[in-house]
Design an enzyme around this catalytic site. Sequence first.
Site, PDB file in Angstrom:
ATOM      1  N   THR A 118       0.892  -1.258   0.191  1.00 47.06           N
ATOM      2  CA  THR A 118       0.005   0.115  -0.180  1.00 47.06           C
ATOM      3  C   THR A 118       0.965   1.174  -0.114  1.00 47.06           C
ATOM      4  O   THR A 118       0.717   2.131  -0.911  1.00 47.06           O
ATOM      5  CB  THR A 118      -0.957  -0.054   1.342  1.00 47.06           C
ATOM      6  OG1 THR A 118      -1.768  -1.244   1.157  1.00 47.06           O
ATOM      7  CG2 THR A 118      -1.809   1.288   1.214  1.00 47.06           C
ATOM      8  N   ASN A 131      -5.091  -9.342  -7.655  1.00 44.39           N
ATOM      9  CA  ASN A 131      -5.286 -10.038  -6.427  1.00 44.39           C
ATOM     10  C   ASN A 131      -6.590 -10.931  -6.136  1.00 44.39           C
ATOM     11  O   ASN A 131      -6.929 -11.719  -5.405  1.00 44.39           O
ATOM     12  CB  ASN A 131      -5.251  -9.092  -5.105  1.00 44.39           C
ATOM     13  CG  ASN A 131      -6.188  -7.827  -5.607  1.00 44.39           C
ATOM     14  OD1 ASN A 131      -5.735  -7.106  -6.448  1.00 44.39           O
ATOM     15  ND2 ASN A 131      -7.143  -7.545  -4.507  1.00 44.39           N
ATOM     16  N   SER A 184       5.370  -6.757  -1.191  1.00 49.68           N
ATOM     17  CA  SER A 184       4.760  -6.837   0.124  1.00 49.68           C
ATOM     18  C   SER A 184       5.147  -7.950   0.667  1.00 49.68           C
ATOM     19  O   SER A 184       4.761  -9.220   0.094  1.00 49.68           O
ATOM     20  CB  SER A 184       3.398  -6.750   0.092  1.00 49.68           C
ATOM     21  OG  SER A 184       2.523  -6.888   1.190  1.00 49.68           O
ATOM     22  N   ALA A 185       5.851  -8.313   1.895  1.00 46.17           N
ATOM     23  CA  ALA A 185       6.353  -9.521   2.421  1.00 46.17           C
ATOM     24  C   ALA A 185       5.056 -10.570   2.555  1.00 46.17           C
ATOM     25  O   ALA A 185       5.511 -11.850   2.525  1.00 46.17           O
ATOM     26  CB  ALA A 185       7.544  -9.307   3.540  1.00 46.17           C
ATOM     27  N   HIS A 186       4.299 -10.352   3.124  1.00 40.86           N
ATOM     28  CA  HIS A 186       3.103 -11.089   3.692  1.00 40.86           C
ATOM     29  C   HIS A 186       2.382 -12.040   2.655  1.00 40.86           C
ATOM     30  O   HIS A 186       1.839 -12.711   2.887  1.00 40.86           O
ATOM     31  CB  HIS A 186       2.372 -10.381   4.828  1.00 40.86           C
ATOM     32  CG  HIS A 186       1.270  -9.726   4.137  1.00 40.86           C
ATOM     33  ND1 HIS A 186      -0.017 -10.001   4.100  1.00 40.86           N
ATOM     34  CD2 HIS A 186       1.390  -8.279   3.869  1.00 40.86           C
ATOM     35  CE1 HIS A 186      -0.811  -8.858   3.416  1.00 40.86           C
ATOM     36  NE2 HIS A 186      -0.100  -8.007   3.248  1.00 40.86           N
ATOM     37  N   CYS A 227      -9.483  -6.719   1.375  1.00 35.89           N
ATOM     38  CA  CYS A 227      -9.416  -5.255   1.541  1.00 35.89           C
ATOM     39  C   CYS A 227     -10.760  -4.746   1.288  1.00 35.89           C
ATOM     40  O   CYS A 227     -11.075  -3.584   1.952  1.00 35.89           O
ATOM     41  CB  CYS A 227      -8.494  -4.500   0.754  1.00 35.89           C
ATOM     42  SG  CYS A 227      -6.918  -5.694   0.634  1.00 35.89           S
TER      43      CYS A 227
END
Length: 395
Positions: free
Chosen positions: A79, A158, A206-208, A333
Site C-alpha cells: 500500500t 489479487n 509486500s512480504a506477507h 481489503c
Amino acid sequence: MTQAVKTPVYLDYHATTPVDPRVFEAMQRYFCAEFGNAASSEHRFGWVAESAVKQARQRIASLIGAQRVAEIIFTSGATESNNLAILGAMRANAHKGDHLISVVTEHKAVLDPCHWWRQQGGRVTLLPVAEDGLIDLAALEAAIDERTVLISVMAANNEIGVLQDIAAIGALAKQRGVLFHSDAAQAAGKIPLDMEAMGLDLCSFSAHKFYGPKGVGALYVRRRNPRVRLAPLLFGGGHEQGLRSGTLNVPGIVGMAEALALAVAEMDEEAARLTALRERLWRHLAAGLEDLTLNGHKTKRLPGNLHVSVADVEPEKLLTAVKDLALSSRSACTSASQEPSHVMAALGLDEQRLQAAVRFGLGRFTSEAEVDYAAARMVSMVAQLRRENTVAQHS
Ligand SMILES: Cc1ncc(COP(=O)(O)O)c(C=O)c1O
C-alpha cells in the site's frame, strides 16, 4: 480414501500467507538479542542491525534483477509502496506532465492514489480490461500523450489472478519515454520478475504475500536509464535516501529477504505443484457442479488462483455455510462491502456470474487432501443451497 484434514482449511492465500517457519527462524534474533536501530552508527547494536539490513537489501536486489542495491527502498508494505511510487513520481515530475495511466482492475492501493491525483487537478486514464481480465496494449499505447508521466499496471491481480504482460508494457513505456510502475504484491515470489529485463522503473512488493511477515515491503526505484525522481510522502530522519523516513523494521526486512529467497528458489517446483492442485480442484468442482464458470484468463493466471462463479448461489450464503473453508468472495481489503468487486464488475460479466464469485487461493501449505475436501464440501453445500432455493421458489 480421503485423508483427514484439519479444519478450517485455509484457501485465502491472496489475502495473506503464514510466515514460513524458516523465515521466522531467520528473523528471531533481531527482536530481542540484536535489537539495534540500523541508523545508530556509533555502536555495535546499530552496526549489527545495519549490516543485517544491508545484506537483506543486497539479496532482494539480486533476486528481482535490480542493477543497484540502492534501488531497494524499504516500506511498510505494498500500500505504501504504491502510494509512494504513484504520488511520488507524479509530484516530482510535475514539470514534465500531469497525466497518469492505470487500469480499472488495480488494487485500491493504486486506484485511490490515482483518484487523489485527479482530485488535485491531474489527469488520469483508467484502461478497461477484456472479459479475460487483460488490458489491450494498443489501447495503452493510444492513451499515452506528450504529458504522460507514468503507467501503473499490476503484475498479477489479487482477485482473479490474471497476469498482465509486464515485459511488453515495459518495452512500450521505454519506447515512449514514460515511467512504468507495477504493483507486484501478488506476483513476487510466484512468477519470475526481473526489473531490468521487464523494463520496470518502479515496482511494489509486500512480504506477507510470500510467506514473510506483515507490515514490511519494498519499492524498487530505478537509479539509471532513467534515474527516477520521487517526492517523498513521509518526512523525518531522512532514512532510505530521504524517500521514506522512519526507523527501519529490521526483523521484518530480514524476514522479507529470507522469504523472497525461499520463494524464488522453490518457484518452479511450487508453481508446478500449485497448478496441478488448482486443476484438480477445478476438475472436482466442474464434475460436481452444473453452471460453474471460470473467471479470468484460463492460463495467464497465478498458479494458486482459481476464481469461479457458481450460478444460482449467493456467495455470502455459501461462504457462511462452509465455515470449515477459509475462502473469499472478493479481495480481503474490500470484503466489508456487499457490492460486487470492482474487478468482477470490470469484466463485463452477466449479473449471475458477477454475484456468485468465489476465490480459491492455494498456497505453500495446501495439500491434495485439502483440495479434495474443499471441493467435496463446496459441491454438497451448493447442491443443498440450490435445493433450498428451489423449495423457496415453489412455496
Ligand atoms: C495487488 C495488491 N496490492 C497491494 C496490496 C496491499 O498490500 P499491503 O497489505 O502490503 O499493504 C495487496 C494486498 O492485499 C494486493 O493484493
